[in-house]
Motif scaffolding. Structure first.
Motif, PDB file in Angstrom:
ATOM      1  N   GLU A   1    -140.082  53.895-131.829  1.00  0.00           N
ATOM      2  CA  GLU A   1    -140.831  54.028-133.236  1.00  0.00           C
ATOM      3  C   GLU A   1    -141.476  52.528-133.213  1.00  0.00           C
ATOM      4  O   GLU A   1    -142.812  52.573-133.418  1.00  0.00           O
ATOM      5  CB  GLU A   1    -139.780  54.242-134.239  1.00  0.00           C
ATOM      6  CG  GLU A   1    -140.723  54.180-135.588  1.00  0.00           C
ATOM      7  CD  GLU A   1    -141.492  55.371-135.755  1.00  0.00           C
ATOM      8  OE1 GLU A   1    -142.482  55.448-136.661  1.00  0.00           O
ATOM      9  OE2 GLU A   1    -141.731  56.248-134.922  1.00  0.00           O
ATOM     10  N   ALA A   2    -140.635  51.670-132.990  1.00  0.00           N
ATOM     11  CA  ALA A   2    -141.295  50.136-132.991  1.00  0.00           C
ATOM     12  C   ALA A   2    -142.261  50.031-131.963  1.00  0.00           C
ATOM     13  O   ALA A   2    -143.357  49.617-132.292  1.00  0.00           O
ATOM     14  CB  ALA A   2    -140.208  49.131-132.930  1.00  0.00           C
ATOM     15  N   ALA A   3    -142.040  50.479-130.686  1.00  0.00           N
ATOM     16  CA  ALA A   3    -143.035  50.494-129.750  1.00  0.00           C
ATOM     17  C   ALA A   3    -144.215  51.163-130.039  1.00  0.00           C
ATOM     18  O   ALA A   3    -145.675  50.856-129.969  1.00  0.00           O
ATOM     19  CB  ALA A   3    -142.431  50.985-128.271  1.00  0.00           C
ATOM     20  N   ARG A   4    -143.976  52.423-130.589  1.00  0.00           N
ATOM     21  CA  ARG A   4    -145.322  53.154-131.168  1.00  0.00           C
ATOM     22  C   ARG A   4    -146.214  52.558-132.157  1.00  0.00           C
ATOM     23  O   ARG A   4    -147.320  52.651-132.122  1.00  0.00           O
ATOM     24  CB  ARG A   4    -144.560  54.317-131.504  1.00  0.00           C
ATOM     25  CG  ARG A   4    -145.847  55.433-132.058  1.00  0.00           C
ATOM     26  CD  ARG A   4    -145.588  56.835-132.720  1.00  0.00           C
ATOM     27  NE  ARG A   4    -144.706  56.531-134.228  1.00  0.00           N
ATOM     28  CZ  ARG A   4    -145.641  56.034-135.223  1.00  0.00           C
ATOM     29  NH1 ARG A   4    -147.095  56.144-135.134  1.00  0.00           N
ATOM     30  NH2 ARG A   4    -145.080  55.871-136.281  1.00  0.00           N
ATOM     31  N   ARG A   5    -145.472  51.997-133.159  1.00  0.00           N
ATOM     32  CA  ARG A   5    -146.146  51.427-134.330  1.00  0.00           C
ATOM     33  C   ARG A   5    -146.855  50.100-133.543  1.00  0.00           C
ATOM     34  O   ARG A   5    -148.064  49.914-134.268  1.00  0.00           O
ATOM     35  CB  ARG A   5    -145.107  51.032-135.255  1.00  0.00           C
ATOM     36  CG  ARG A   5    -144.450  51.947-136.090  1.00  0.00           C
ATOM     37  CD  ARG A   5    -143.745  51.712-137.268  1.00  0.00           C
ATOM     38  NE  ARG A   5    -143.050  52.588-138.143  1.00  0.00           N
ATOM     39  CZ  ARG A   5    -143.826  53.078-139.282  1.00  0.00           C
ATOM     40  NH1 ARG A   5    -145.016  52.452-139.721  1.00  0.00           N
ATOM     41  NH2 ARG A   5    -143.498  54.116-140.021  1.00  0.00           N
ATOM     42  N   VAL A   6    -146.359  49.511-132.938  1.00  0.00           N
ATOM     43  CA  VAL A   6    -147.075  48.331-132.413  1.00  0.00           C
ATOM     44  C   VAL A   6    -148.329  48.708-131.479  1.00  0.00           C
ATOM     45  O   VAL A   6    -149.481  48.198-131.787  1.00  0.00           O
ATOM     46  CB  VAL A   6    -146.256  47.404-131.300  1.00  0.00           C
ATOM     47  CG1 VAL A   6    -147.037  46.398-130.473  1.00  0.00           C
ATOM     48  CG2 VAL A   6    -145.164  46.786-132.165  1.00  0.00           C
ATOM     49  N   ARG A   7    -148.186  49.792-130.867  1.00  0.00           N
ATOM     50  CA  ARG A   7    -149.432  50.272-130.030  1.00  0.00           C
ATOM     51  C   ARG A   7    -150.389  50.684-130.823  1.00  0.00           C
ATOM     52  O   ARG A   7    -151.621  50.382-130.774  1.00  0.00           O
ATOM     53  CB  ARG A   7    -148.819  51.263-129.018  1.00  0.00           C
ATOM     54  CG  ARG A   7    -147.993  50.841-127.882  1.00  0.00           C
ATOM     55  CD  ARG A   7    -148.194  51.844-126.891  1.00  0.00           C
ATOM     56  NE  ARG A   7    -147.434  53.286-127.377  1.00  0.00           N
ATOM     57  CZ  ARG A   7    -146.229  53.424-127.382  1.00  0.00           C
ATOM     58  NH1 ARG A   7    -145.301  52.708-126.747  1.00  0.00           N
ATOM     59  NH2 ARG A   7    -145.872  54.769-127.857  1.00  0.00           N
ATOM     60  N   ASP A   8    -149.892  51.526-131.969  1.00  0.00           N
ATOM     61  CA  ASP A   8    -150.955  52.191-133.008  1.00  0.00           C
ATOM     62  C   ASP A   8    -151.726  51.210-133.535  1.00  0.00           C
ATOM     63  O   ASP A   8    -153.050  51.161-134.026  1.00  0.00           O
ATOM     64  CB  ASP A   8    -150.384  53.031-133.974  1.00  0.00           C
ATOM     65  CG  ASP A   8    -149.911  54.291-133.219  1.00  0.00           C
ATOM     66  OD1 ASP A   8    -150.213  54.606-131.894  1.00  0.00           O
ATOM     67  OD2 ASP A   8    -149.191  55.120-133.823  1.00  0.00           O
ATOM     68  N   ALA A   9    -151.040  49.917-133.826  1.00  0.00           N
ATOM     69  CA  ALA A   9    -151.865  48.990-134.694  1.00  0.00           C
ATOM     70  C   ALA A   9    -152.538  48.141-133.774  1.00  0.00           C
ATOM     71  O   ALA A   9    -153.275  47.012-134.282  1.00  0.00           O
ATOM     72  CB  ALA A   9    -150.771  47.920-135.353  1.00  0.00           C
ATOM     73  N   GLY A  10    -152.505  48.022-132.474  1.00  0.00           N
ATOM     74  CA  GLY A  10    -153.348  47.419-131.612  1.00  0.00           C
ATOM     75  C   GLY A  10    -152.917  46.080-131.440  1.00  0.00           C
ATOM     76  O   GLY A  10    -153.763  45.195-130.903  1.00  0.00           O
ATOM     77  N   LEU A  11    -151.521  45.646-131.583  1.00  0.00           N
ATOM     78  CA  LEU A  11    -150.926  44.301-131.576  1.00  0.00           C
ATOM     79  C   LEU A  11    -150.450  43.816-130.110  1.00  0.00           C
ATOM     80  O   LEU A  11    -149.810  45.021-129.374  1.00  0.00           O
ATOM     81  CB  LEU A  11    -149.724  44.161-132.584  1.00  0.00           C
ATOM     82  CG  LEU A  11    -150.175  44.321-133.852  1.00  0.00           C
ATOM     83  CD1 LEU A  11    -148.874  44.340-134.772  1.00  0.00           C
ATOM     84  CD2 LEU A  11    -151.187  43.157-134.343  1.00  0.00           C
ATOM     85  N   LYS A  12    -150.700  42.865-129.720  1.00  0.00           N
ATOM     86  CA  LYS A  12    -150.005  42.249-128.533  1.00  0.00           C
ATOM     87  C   LYS A  12    -148.409  41.996-128.951  1.00  0.00           C
ATOM     88  O   LYS A  12    -148.120  41.499-130.109  1.00  0.00           O
ATOM     89  CB  LYS A  12    -150.557  40.902-128.099  1.00  0.00           C
ATOM     90  CG  LYS A  12    -151.913  41.146-127.294  1.00  0.00           C
ATOM     91  CD  LYS A  12    -152.525  39.784-126.908  1.00  0.00           C
ATOM     92  CE  LYS A  12    -152.646  38.911-128.116  1.00  0.00           C
ATOM     93  NZ  LYS A  12    -153.514  37.634-127.891  1.00  0.00           N
ATOM     94  N   VAL A  13    -147.364  41.972-128.085  1.00  0.00           N
ATOM     95  CA  VAL A  13    -146.032  41.544-128.458  1.00  0.00           C
ATOM     96  C   VAL A  13    -145.928  40.196-127.647  1.00  0.00           C
ATOM     97  O   VAL A  13    -145.881  40.295-126.303  1.00  0.00           O
ATOM     98  CB  VAL A  13    -144.918  42.771-128.229  1.00  0.00           C
ATOM     99  CG1 VAL A  13    -143.826  42.254-128.088  1.00  0.00           C
ATOM    100  CG2 VAL A  13    -145.369  43.979-128.836  1.00  0.00           C
ATOM    101  N   THR A  14    -146.175  39.254-128.312  1.00  0.00           N
ATOM    102  CA  THR A  14    -146.047  37.997-127.381  1.00  0.00           C
ATOM    103  C   THR A  14    -144.944  37.342-127.116  1.00  0.00           C
ATOM    104  O   THR A  14    -144.668  36.654-126.290  1.00  0.00           O
ATOM    105  CB  THR A  14    -146.728  36.897-128.249  1.00  0.00           C
ATOM    106  OG1 THR A  14    -146.035  36.735-129.419  1.00  0.00           O
ATOM    107  CG2 THR A  14    -148.225  37.283-128.579  1.00  0.00           C
ATOM    108  N   GLY A  15    -143.607  38.177-127.538  1.00  0.00           N
ATOM    109  CA  GLY A  15    -142.335  37.879-127.000  1.00  0.00           C
ATOM    110  C   GLY A  15    -141.307  38.837-127.919  1.00  0.00           C
ATOM    111  O   GLY A  15    -141.666  39.268-128.884  1.00  0.00           O
ATOM    112  N   LEU A  16    -140.281  39.178-127.062  1.00  0.00           N
ATOM    113  CA  LEU A  16    -139.036  39.544-127.932  1.00  0.00           C
ATOM    114  C   LEU A  16    -138.120  38.441-128.049  1.00  0.00           C
ATOM    115  O   LEU A  16    -137.611  37.955-127.149  1.00  0.00           O
ATOM    116  CB  LEU A  16    -138.554  40.708-127.231  1.00  0.00           C
ATOM    117  CG  LEU A  16    -137.358  41.394-127.892  1.00  0.00           C
ATOM    118  CD1 LEU A  16    -137.542  42.039-129.327  1.00  0.00           C
ATOM    119  CD2 LEU A  16    -136.782  42.592-126.853  1.00  0.00           C
ATOM    120  N   CYS A  17    -137.750  38.407-129.354  1.00  0.00           N
ATOM    121  CA  CYS A  17    -136.526  37.513-129.768  1.00  0.00           C
ATOM    122  C   CYS A  17    -135.213  38.029-129.986  1.00  0.00           C
ATOM    123  O   CYS A  17    -135.375  39.151-130.753  1.00  0.00           O
ATOM    124  CB  CYS A  17    -136.788  36.478-131.044  1.00  0.00           C
ATOM    125  SG  CYS A  17    -138.235  35.788-130.896  1.00  0.00           S
TER     126      CYS A  17
END
Length: 279
Positions: free
Chosen positions: A53-69
C-alpha cells in the motif's frame, strides 16, 4: 551550484520530520500537496501502512523515494543475534526494492550489549554489510552507510566519520556508498576532502540536511530547521555538488519540542522556504 530558489523537485522530506503529527499516508499526501519531489520513509511507518500500500501511494503521488530508513544495527552479543540482524537487513533490502528507493540507508549500530570493544563492533559492521552486499546487488539496491556524529558511537553507529565510511565502501566494493547528513559531518575538519573522495568514486548516494542548534537540548531529538543553527549548509552543499552529486536534498529533523508540535502543513511550508533560501 544548482538554483533551488524556485524548485521543489529536488527537495525530499524525510518522514521523521512530521512523524508525530501524521502517519505515512498523510505524509505522502502532504508531500504531493506541497509539490515536494521526494520522500524518505521509515520502516516502521511502512509496516504500519503496509508495504504494498505504501508503494502504491508513493507511485500514485509521483514521489521519488530518496532512501528507506533504515537498515544496519549489525553488531550483536552472540552469533544468533548477528545472523538475525543480517536477515533483518535482507528484509530491509526487499522493502526498499518494493518501494523503488534510491538506496537503503544503513545506521550501522554501536557496541554489542555488555561490550566495551569498539574494534569488535566495527569488525561486526564490516562483516554484516559484507554478508548482505551480494543480495543487495542482486536486488539492484545501493547500500548507503551513514556516518553518525561520535556522540552516537556506543549506541547507534560506530562509524563516525566520512573517511571511516568510505574506507568500508572501498573494502566492500560496488553497490555500497555513503549517505551524508550535515548534522553528523559538519564538524569534521576533513569532510571537504572526503566528500570529494566520495564523488570521485561514485559513492555519494544521499545528502541530508538539518541544523545544529546552540544550545542543543537533546542530542537526538533537538535538531534544528535549516537556518536556525550554526551549520554553513550552502558551503556543504557546494562541496557535495562539486563532487558530482545531482540527487535530492533530504530534510530530516527530529524535534520533540519544536517542529513535532507544529501544524505539519506549516512544517512542510517552512522546509520548502528554507530549502530555497538557506540550503
Amino acid at each position: 551550484m544548482r538554483d533551488l530558489s524556485n524548485d521543489t523537485s529536488l527537495l525530499s522530506l524525510n518522514a521523521a520530520t512530521v512523524r508525530k503529527q501524521w502517519n505515512l499516508a498523510e505524509i505522502i499526501d502532504g508531500c504531493a500537496r506541497h509539490r515536494i519531489g521526494g520522500i524518505a520513509p521509515w520502516r516502521d511507518q511502512v509496516a504500519e501502512c503496509g508495504l504494498n500500500e505504501a508503494a502504491r501511494r508513493v507511485r500514485d503521488a509521483g514521489l521519488k523515494v530518496t532512501g528507506l530508513c533504515r537498515g544496519g544495527m549489525f553488531p550483536a552479543a552472540d552469533r544468533a543475534g548477528l545472523l538475525a540482524n543480517i536477515e533483518d537487513n535482507k528484509r530491509a533490502i526487499d522493502e526498499a526494492a518494493t518501494l523503488g528507493a534510491e538506496c537503503l540507508v544503513l545506521v550501522v549500530g554501536g557496541l554489542p550489549e555488555g561490550s566495551r570493544d569498539l574494534d569488535l563492533a566495527r569488525a561486526q559492521v564490516f562483516d554484516g554489510i559484507g554478508a548482505v552486499t551480494e543480495y543487495a546487488r542482486s536486488c539492484q539496491m545501493p547500500l548507503a552507510i551513514e556516518p553518525l556524529h561520535p556522540m552516537y558511537a556506543a549506541d547507534r553507529a560506530c562509524v563516525n566519520t566520512t573517511a571511516q565510511a568510505l574506507d568500508l565502501c572501498d573494502r566492500l566494493g560496488d553497490g555500497v556508498g555513503v549517505a551524508l547528513d550535515a548534522y553528523h559531518v559538519w564538524w569534521d575538519p576533513d569532510v571537504k576532502t572526503q566528500i570529494a573522495r566520495a564523488g570521485r568514486n561514485g559513492q555519494l548516494l544521499a545528502w541530508h540536511v538539518c541544523d545544529w542548534l546552540v544550545p542543543t537540548k537533546d542530542l537526538l531529538l533537538d535538531r534544528g530547521m535549516p537556518g536556525d543553527g550554526v551549520i554553513d549548509l550552502k558551503k556543504l552543499r557546494g562541496w557535495v555538488e562539486d563532487a558530482g552529486y545531482t540527487g535530492s536534498c533530504e530534510v530530516e529533523i527530529f524535534s520533540q519540542d519544536t517542529w513535532w508540535k507544529q501544524d505539519p502543513d506549516d512544517v512542510l511550508k517552512t522546509c520548502i522556504v528554507r530549502h530555497q533560501t538557506v540550503v
